[in-house]
Write a protein that holds these residues in place. Structure first.
Motif, PDB file in Angstrom:
ATOM      1  N   VAL A  85       0.842  -1.200   0.000  1.00 28.39           N
ATOM      2  CA  VAL A  85       0.000   0.000   0.000  1.00 28.39           C
ATOM      3  C   VAL A  85       0.879   1.252   0.000  1.00 28.39           C
ATOM      4  O   VAL A  85       0.592   2.236  -0.690  1.00 28.39           O
ATOM      5  N   ARG A  86       1.974   1.215   0.748  1.00 27.17           N
ATOM      6  CA  ARG A  86       2.913   2.351   0.751  1.00 27.17           C
ATOM      7  C   ARG A  86       3.521   2.556  -0.636  1.00 27.17           C
ATOM      8  O   ARG A  86       3.690   3.690  -1.092  1.00 27.17           O
ATOM      9  N   ALA A  87       3.856   1.467  -1.308  1.00 26.50           N
ATOM     10  CA  ALA A  87       4.434   1.566  -2.651  1.00 26.50           C
ATOM     11  C   ALA A  87       3.456   2.185  -3.635  1.00 26.50           C
ATOM     12  O   ALA A  87       3.864   2.786  -4.637  1.00 26.50           O
ATOM     13  N   PHE A  88       2.160   2.046  -3.348  1.00 27.33           N
ATOM     14  CA  PHE A  88       1.116   2.618  -4.208  1.00 27.33           C
ATOM     15  C   PHE A  88       0.937   4.107  -3.943  1.00 27.33           C
ATOM     16  O   PHE A  88       0.258   4.793  -4.700  1.00 27.33           O
ATOM     17  N   ASN A  89       1.533   4.603  -2.854  1.00 23.48           N
ATOM     18  CA  ASN A  89       1.452   6.018  -2.471  1.00 23.48           C
ATOM     19  C   ASN A  89       2.858   6.617  -2.505  1.00 23.48           C
ATOM     20  O   ASN A  89       3.604   6.522  -1.532  1.00 23.48           O
ATOM     21  N   ALA A  90       3.206   7.207  -3.627  1.00 28.36           N
ATOM     22  CA  ALA A  90       4.585   7.612  -3.871  1.00 28.36           C
ATOM     23  C   ALA A  90       5.096   8.666  -2.894  1.00 28.36           C
ATOM     24  O   ALA A  90       6.284   8.695  -2.582  1.00 28.36           O
ATOM     25  N   ASP A  91       4.215   9.512  -2.380  1.00 26.94           N
ATOM     26  CA  ASP A  91       4.689  10.620  -1.539  1.00 26.94           C
ATOM     27  C   ASP A  91       4.641  10.304  -0.046  1.00 26.94           C
ATOM     28  O   ASP A  91       4.895  11.184   0.783  1.00 26.94           O
ATOM     29  N   GLY A  92       4.306   9.071   0.325  1.00 27.10           N
ATOM     30  CA  GLY A  92       4.324   8.682   1.733  1.00 27.10           C
ATOM     31  C   GLY A  92       3.048   8.948   2.491  1.00 27.10           C
ATOM     32  O   GLY A  92       2.929   8.550   3.653  1.00 27.10           O
ATOM     33  N   ARG A  93       2.081   9.634   1.878  1.00 26.25           N
ATOM     34  CA  ARG A  93       0.788   9.866   2.518  1.00 26.25           C
ATOM     35  C   ARG A  93      -0.191   8.774   2.103  1.00 26.25           C
ATOM     36  O   ARG A  93      -0.110   8.241   1.001  1.00 26.25           O
ATOM     37  N   LEU A  94      -1.118   8.454   2.982  1.00 29.86           N
ATOM     38  CA  LEU A  94      -2.155   7.481   2.647  1.00 29.86           C
ATOM     39  C   LEU A  94      -3.252   8.210   1.875  1.00 29.86           C
ATOM     40  O   LEU A  94      -4.268   8.624   2.433  1.00 29.86           O
ATOM     41  N   ALA A  95      -3.034   8.364   0.583  1.00 30.75           N
ATOM     42  CA  ALA A  95      -3.957   9.108  -0.261  1.00 30.75           C
ATOM     43  C   ALA A  95      -4.702   8.214  -1.250  1.00 30.75           C
ATOM     44  O   ALA A  95      -5.772   8.563  -1.721  1.00 30.75           O
ATOM     45  N   GLN A  96      -4.114   7.064  -1.565  1.00 29.54           N
ATOM     46  CA  GLN A  96      -4.696   6.144  -2.532  1.00 29.54           C
ATOM     47  C   GLN A  96      -4.703   4.743  -1.936  1.00 29.54           C
ATOM     48  O   GLN A  96      -3.812   4.367  -1.168  1.00 29.54           O
ATOM     49  N   TYR A  97      -5.698   3.965  -2.325  1.00 30.61           N
ATOM     50  CA  TYR A  97      -5.733   2.569  -1.891  1.00 30.61           C
ATOM     51  C   TYR A  97      -5.786   1.674  -3.123  1.00 30.61           C
ATOM     52  O   TYR A  97      -6.632   1.860  -3.999  1.00 30.61           O
ATOM     53  N   PRO A  98      -4.888   0.677  -3.206  1.00 31.95           N
ATOM     54  CA  PRO A  98      -4.890  -0.222  -4.365  1.00 31.95           C
ATOM     55  C   PRO A  98      -5.975  -1.276  -4.263  1.00 31.95           C
ATOM     56  O   PRO A  98      -6.201  -1.855  -3.193  1.00 31.95           O
ATOM     57  N   GLY A  99      -6.646  -1.549  -5.376  1.00 33.96           N
ATOM     58  CA  GLY A  99      -7.581  -2.660  -5.424  1.00 33.96           C
ATOM     59  C   GLY A  99      -6.852  -3.957  -5.722  1.00 33.96           C
ATOM     60  O   GLY A  99      -5.626  -3.980  -5.905  1.00 33.96           O
TER      61      GLY A  99
END
Length: 282
Positions: A85-99
């Protein structure tokens, strides 16, 4: 059926359980060089914004991935999942969630295949834009239940079927059961993951027992893993947990998941009803 949008629920406790198990199964597949095929019958959009739109209206992710995001005491399987999930959020914030398609794509190797089916036109369009042009990935706007029979067995005889409909209509329960039977008839040694909601509904309560019977042709048995996080509301409504039923589960999953769920239950639970349940059978 086409009214359902997973974006409203992205990153909730059910996604944590489902995707943690999916990641661990694919990690096991990747221990061997031979390629695998993932068939995702209800693929969704592939990724979801948590900062606006549907997900932000309910903020279900706050009680799911949000509870794990800042912790430094995660068990190995949970740390692996959160790391993706962190790898899916490049800037380190929890902004996107991978399906599910995104998790699978992050673990896919050149020899592996993703077959992704999604009927909702908006979600299909997003998914096709995201992954439709990637090598080894096929995205189609067709009924995943119907498409399943044409995908099994995979040429390499190594494969995983992920079945996670919204269960907004009761016929989904019967169609899940039929899909599992068909999958095992065509590919008895294939792995199947079925996600199930925990509801005070007869069909939801009966499905795990029916899946145990349907799994009888499986060469490596089955595992039912449930994560109860709370209780239904005063009127008996609401999803208060979920489970995954895994047919032909890898031995690495059956050995590690009980301790992982024992940790997750209090981590994601909201009261004294939070608890794990793991059943393994043949």
């Amino acid at each position: 059926m086409l009214a359902y949008r997973h974006a409203f629920h992205a990153g909730n406790h059910a996604d944590v359980l489902k995707h943690l198990v999916l990641v661990q199964v694919l990690r096991h597949f990747n221990l061997k060089e031979k390629g695998w095929r993932l068939v995702d019958t209800h693929a969704g959009a592939g990724g979801y914004s948590l900062e606006g739109g549907p997900a932000h209206k309910r903020d279900e992710f706050v009680q799911g991935i949000g509870r794990l995001w800042g912790r430094d005491d995660l068990p190995p399987a949970v740390a692996d999942y959160v790391g993706l999930v962190r790898a899916f959020n490049a800037d380190g914030r929890l902004a996107q969630y991978p399906g599910s398609p995104a998790f699978a794509h992050m673990l896919k190797r050149p020899q592996d295949e993703l077959k992704l089916f999604e009927l909702h036109p908006t979600d299909h369009k997003i998914l096709a834009s995201y992954l439709g042009g990637e090598p080894g990935v096929q995205v189609r706007m067709v009924d995943g239940f119907t498409a399943l029979k044409g995908q099994l067995p995979p040429p390499t005889r190594r494969g995983l079927v992920l079945i996670d409909p919204p269960y907004e209509i009761k016929t989904d329960y019967a169609r899940v059961l039929a899909a599992v039977r068909e999958a095992l008839e065509r590919f008895a040694d294939g792995t199947v993951i079925v996600w199930l909601p925990q509801l005070q509904l007869l069909e939801a309560a009966q499905l795990p027992q029916r899946l145990k019977s349907a799994a009888s042709p499986a060469k490596k048995g089955w595992m039912h893993a449930r994560l109860t996080v709370g209780a239904p509301d005063a009127k008996g409504f609401g999803m208060f947990g979920s489970s995954v039923f895994v047919i032909n589960p890898p031995h690495t999953l059956t050995s590690a998941l009980p301790d992982t769920l024992a940790w997750l239950a209090p981590a994601l639970g909201t009261g004294p009803n939070a608890r794990p349940l793991v059943e393994i059978g043949h």
